[in-house]
Design an enzyme around this catalytic site. Structure first.
Site, PDB file in Angstrom:
ATOM      1  N   LYS A   1       0.843  -1.203   0.000  1.00 48.65           N
ATOM      2  CA  LYS A   1       0.000   0.000   0.000  1.00 48.65           C
ATOM      3  C   LYS A   1       0.876   1.251   0.000  1.00 48.65           C
ATOM      4  O   LYS A   1       0.623   2.216  -0.725  1.00 48.65           O
ATOM      5  CB  LYS A   1      -0.934  -0.003   1.218  1.00 48.65           C
ATOM      6  CG  LYS A   1      -2.033  -1.040   1.131  1.00 48.65           C
ATOM      7  CD  LYS A   1      -2.792  -1.199   2.457  1.00 48.65           C
ATOM      8  CE  LYS A   1      -3.784  -2.358   2.348  1.00 48.65           C
ATOM      9  NZ  LYS A   1      -4.517  -2.645   3.589  1.00 48.65           N
TER      10      LYS A   1
ATOM     11  N   ASP B   1     -10.896   2.931   4.034  1.00 49.67           N
ATOM     12  CA  ASP B   1     -11.265   1.516   3.904  1.00 49.67           C
ATOM     13  C   ASP B   1     -12.772   1.352   3.666  1.00 49.67           C
ATOM     14  O   ASP B   1     -13.210   0.313   3.204  1.00 49.67           O
ATOM     15  CB  ASP B   1     -10.939   0.777   5.218  1.00 49.67           C
ATOM     16  CG  ASP B   1      -9.676  -0.061   5.110  1.00 49.67           C
ATOM     17  OD1 ASP B   1      -9.381  -0.533   4.002  1.00 49.67           O
ATOM     18  OD2 ASP B   1      -9.005  -0.240   6.143  1.00 49.67           O
TER      19      ASP B   1
ATOM     20  N   GLN C   1      -4.741  -1.246   9.682  1.00 50.94           N
ATOM     21  CA  GLN C   1      -4.601  -2.580   9.093  1.00 50.94           C
ATOM     22  C   GLN C   1      -5.201  -3.631  10.012  1.00 50.94           C
ATOM     23  O   GLN C   1      -4.941  -3.648  11.218  1.00 50.94           O
ATOM     24  CB  GLN C   1      -3.108  -2.865   8.826  1.00 50.94           C
ATOM     25  CG  GLN C   1      -2.840  -4.157   8.085  1.00 50.94           C
ATOM     26  CD  GLN C   1      -3.397  -4.193   6.668  1.00 50.94           C
ATOM     27  OE1 GLN C   1      -3.538  -3.174   6.006  1.00 50.94           O
ATOM     28  NE2 GLN C   1      -3.734  -5.367   6.193  1.00 50.94           N
TER      29      GLN C   1
HETATM   30  N1  GUN Z   1      -6.601  -6.726   6.145  1.00 54.57           N
HETATM   31  C1  GUN Z   1      -6.840  -7.479   5.049  1.00 54.57           C
HETATM   32  N2  GUN Z   1      -7.431  -6.734   4.087  1.00 54.57           N
HETATM   33  C2  GUN Z   1      -7.567  -5.491   4.597  1.00 54.57           C
HETATM   34  C3  GUN Z   1      -8.096  -4.277   4.077  1.00 54.57           C
HETATM   35  O1  GUN Z   1      -8.584  -4.183   2.943  1.00 54.57           O
HETATM   36  N3  GUN Z   1      -8.033  -3.203   4.911  1.00 54.57           N
HETATM   37  C4  GUN Z   1      -7.526  -3.291   6.159  1.00 54.57           C
HETATM   38  N4  GUN Z   1      -7.541  -2.190   6.901  1.00 54.57           N
HETATM   39  N5  GUN Z   1      -7.030  -4.385   6.670  1.00 54.57           N
HETATM   40  C5  GUN Z   1      -7.058  -5.480   5.880  1.00 54.57           C
END
Ligand code: GUN
Length: 288
Positions: free
Chosen positions: A53, A120, A97
């Site tokens: 990311k 998100d 996350q």
């Molecule tokens: N953990 C696995 N996929 C995601 C996601 O799309 N966003 C977040 N914040 N955590 C994750």
């Protein structure tokens, strides 16, 4: 002829557009969109996701700050950091996350993020806006899946859509997005009876079941658009999706591969949501 929907190529093109948009925003406002990521603990998969990311954000010209907190961090310490980021006008997007360590109340942390900075789209306010059809932040994976479907067919009105999986992150928002596109939507899950029959009704089939090669050709309608959200690691170390690619491809109109399908679109939609958050916070109309 069946089409393979290469999400990686579509994501690449989209990221170039976002990079240009970020450059234009910087020229006109003197500011770049900024994304702050909070990661707690050492979960190896999460570390990789966060690195991806961060790299994608930097390549698009988005300022990215990662707050790496030790596994022992308390709930109060996490909430204090989120409060700071909420109030910082230089921060446009906040991503916590997941998963968080077990002793942390994850829903309380997700709900602490300002909905306007929730890139998100996991905050109940944003999920609620998706239900009411108001403008909010849309969760990245379903948003990316819809873009891939629309690469094949722009107007989905009246189509029968089946979503396999009912998670809050993928299945439920995906079903709602397809409903908002005027599809007739069924959400199937592990307790669904006659799953094969239900799936065979789908003109659009989105699979987020978390089971390798779960969907076989006998479960797919001739000419369907099939989106495979699954990422499963096989014993030989290779990745495979929830759809049995070899058997399903000849039967459907279009299918996403794994890897190079949905995955790259998820990160791209995170960038898109960050720019969207920046524009809304600065009252700028987007013209992507
Ligand atoms: N953990 C696995 N996929 C995601 C996601 O799309 N966003 C977040 N914040 N955590 C994750």
């Amino acid at each position: 002829m069946s089409e393979i929907i290469y999400g990686n190529l579509i994501a690449e093109k989209y990221r170039l557009k976002i990079r240009d948009e970020v450059a234009r925003l910087k020229a006109s406002t003197g500011k770049s969109p900024a994304l702050d990521v909070v990661i707690v603990g050492e979960d190896p998969a999460s570390q990789i996701y966060v690195r991806n990311k961060e790299k994608a954000a930097v390549e698009a010209g988005i300022r990215s700050t990662v707050h790496r907190l030790p596994a022992e961090t308390t709930q109060t310490e996490i909430l204090t950091l989120i409060e700071e980021l909420n109030l910082d006008p230089e921060v446009n997007g906040i991503l916590v996350q997941l998963p968080l360590p077990k002793k942390i109340n994850a829903p309380a942390v997700v709900e602490a993020v300002f909905p306007s900075k929730d890139v998100d789209g996991f905050h109940p306010v944003n999920l609620g806006r998706l239900m009411t059809g108001e403008r909010g932040m849309i969760p990245c994976t379903p948003k990316g899946c819809l873009k891939l479907i629309k690469e094949v067919r722009e107007d989905l009105t009246g189509l029968s859509a089946v979503v396999v999986g009912r998670s809050t992150i993928v299945g439920k928002p995906m079903a709602q997005l397809l409903l908002n596109e005027n599809c007739t939507v069924t959400t199937a899950h592990s307790k669904t009876k006659n799953l094969a029959e239900v799936c065979r009704r789908a003109d659009v089939l989105v699979v987020a079941a978390g089971r390798p090669r779960f969907i076989t050709d006998d479960m797919v309608k001739e000419g369907a658009i099939v989106i495979d959200v699954g990422i499963n690691r096989l014993e030989n170390g290779k990745l495979c999706g929830d759809v049995d690619f070899e058997s399903v491809l000849p039967k459907c109109a279009a299918l996403t591969p794994v890897p190079k399908g949905v995955g790259p679109m998820t990160v791209t939609m995170l960038l898109d949501n960050t720019v969207e958050a920046f524009c809304r916070q600065n009252v700028i109309e987007r013209n992507l």
